[in-house]
Motif scaffolding. Sequence first.
Motif, short mmCIF file in Angstrom:
data_model
loop_
_atom_site.label_atom_id
_atom_site.label_comp_id
_atom_site.label_asym_id
_atom_site.label_seq_id
_atom_site.Cartn_x
_atom_site.Cartn_y
_atom_site.Cartn_z
N GLU A 82 0.82 -1.21 0.00
CA GLU A 82 0.00 0.00 0.00
C GLU A 82 0.86 1.27 0.00
OE1 GLU A 82 -1.85 -3.46 1.15
OE2 GLU A 82 -0.45 -2.48 2.51
N GLU A 83 2.09 1.15 0.43
CA GLU A 83 2.98 2.32 0.52
C GLU A 83 3.87 2.49 -0.71
OE1 GLU A 83 3.66 2.31 5.36
OE2 GLU A 83 4.88 0.96 4.14
N THR A 84 3.70 1.62 -1.70
CA THR A 84 4.57 1.69 -2.88
C THR A 84 3.77 1.68 -4.17
OG1 THR A 84 4.80 -0.71 -2.94
CG2 THR A 84 6.51 0.49 -1.76
N ILE A 85 4.44 2.10 -5.21
CA ILE A 85 3.94 1.97 -6.58
C ILE A 85 4.91 0.99 -7.23
CG2 ILE A 85 3.56 3.16 -8.78
CD1 ILE A 85 3.27 5.75 -6.94
N PHE A 86 4.38 -0.12 -7.74
CA PHE A 86 5.28 -1.16 -8.23
C PHE A 86 4.74 -1.83 -9.48
CE2 PHE A 86 2.46 -2.98 -5.07
CZ PHE A 86 2.03 -4.17 -5.65
N GLN A 87 5.66 -2.42 -10.23
CA GLN A 87 5.35 -3.10 -11.47
C GLN A 87 6.32 -4.26 -11.67
OE1 GLN A 87 3.01 -1.59 -14.36
NE2 GLN A 87 2.26 -1.35 -12.29
N GLU A 88 5.93 -5.19 -12.52
CA GLU A 88 6.80 -6.25 -13.01
C GLU A 88 6.64 -6.29 -14.51
OE1 GLU A 88 5.93 -10.03 -11.22
OE2 GLU A 88 6.18 -9.27 -9.19
N GLY A 130 2.90 -4.88 -15.53
CA GLY A 130 1.77 -4.70 -14.64
C GLY A 130 2.03 -5.34 -13.29
N ARG A 131 0.97 -5.53 -12.56
CA ARG A 131 1.04 -6.19 -11.25
C ARG A 131 1.18 -7.69 -11.46
NH1 ARG A 131 -0.70 -3.09 -6.57
NH2 ARG A 131 -0.42 -0.94 -7.22
N ARG A 132 1.69 -8.38 -10.46
CA ARG A 132 1.92 -9.82 -10.55
C ARG A 132 0.64 -10.56 -10.97
NH1 ARG A 132 5.36 -14.09 -8.85
NH2 ARG A 132 6.97 -12.54 -8.52
N HIS A 133 -0.49 -10.21 -10.38
CA HIS A 133 -1.73 -10.91 -10.70
C HIS A 133 -2.14 -10.70 -12.15
CE1 HIS A 133 -4.67 -7.56 -10.72
NE2 HIS A 133 -3.84 -7.01 -9.85
N GLU A 134 -1.83 -9.54 -12.73
CA GLU A 134 -2.16 -9.30 -14.14
C GLU A 134 -1.30 -10.18 -15.06
OE1 GLU A 134 -3.36 -4.58 -13.97
OE2 GLU A 134 -1.24 -5.12 -13.98
N ILE A 135 -0.05 -10.33 -14.71
CA ILE A 135 0.85 -11.19 -15.49
C ILE A 135 0.43 -12.64 -15.33
CG2 ILE A 135 3.24 -12.01 -15.69
CD1 ILE A 135 4.06 -9.05 -15.01
N ARG A 155 10.27 -7.28 -9.06
CA ARG A 155 9.50 -6.06 -8.84
C ARG A 155 10.42 -4.85 -8.91
NH1 ARG A 155 5.72 -5.21 -3.57
NH2 ARG A 155 4.48 -6.71 -4.74
N ILE A 156 9.92 -3.81 -9.53
CA ILE A 156 10.55 -2.50 -9.40
C ILE A 156 9.54 -1.63 -8.69
CG2 ILE A 156 12.14 -2.69 -11.36
CD1 ILE A 156 10.13 -1.08 -13.03
N ALA A 157 10.02 -0.76 -7.80
CA ALA A 157 9.09 -0.02 -6.96
C ALA A 157 9.67 1.32 -6.54
CB ALA A 157 8.76 -0.83 -5.70
N VAL A 158 8.78 2.25 -6.34
CA VAL A 158 9.11 3.53 -5.70
C VAL A 158 8.11 3.72 -4.57
CG1 VAL A 158 10.15 4.63 -7.74
CG2 VAL A 158 7.70 4.86 -7.35
N SER A 159 8.54 4.42 -3.54
CA SER A 159 7.64 4.65 -2.41
C SER A 159 6.71 5.82 -2.72
CB SER A 159 8.43 4.93 -1.14
OG SER A 159 9.17 6.14 -1.29
#
Length: 179
Positions: A82-88, A130-135, A155-159
């Motif tokens: 919830e504290e991050t914006i992330f993608q794979e 996208g998110r893990r569930h989308e992949i 995962r790549i992420a920024v807070s």
Amino acid sequence: MENKLFTISVYSENNVGLLNRISGIFLKRHINIESLNVSKSEIEGVSKFTIVVNTTESWTRKIVTQIEKQIEVIKAFYHTDEETIFQETALFKIASHLLFDERQIQNIIKESHSQIVTVSREFFVLAKTGRRHEIDEMYHELEPFGIMQFVRSGRIAVSKAEMQITPLLAKFQHSETEN
């Protein structure tokens, strides 16, 4: 305390052997690394490790403390999803004839907002970010047609909140230029 996903961000000097020592910290505690990505950060000469673990906050806090004891580590943080914006990102290699013969493949590409990276006589490659569930969803949709190869990134992420790393990194960069 219940287990949940935590994203650990580690800012460090780029030195040989650090990845091995960091992974050893998880190994000693029998905590599996779900995802790992290492890249350069916003400051030249500083690397950023993005590590995803499924454990308790208490264990995550202890791990971050241990990681920060490594001499090359400038600072480490941990955050919840919830504290991050992330993608794979994932790549799917599929037989080329399916692109033209199976209308459903074209629908999957369109609906998943994936991109065709390359097409050859034998295969084509799709990229999905996208998110893990989308992949995972796209994988399950493509699986019946036959996936020749599949790979996904860590995962790549920024807070979402500002991390107080920028002033630390600026000090680090300033001290590096003086030496």
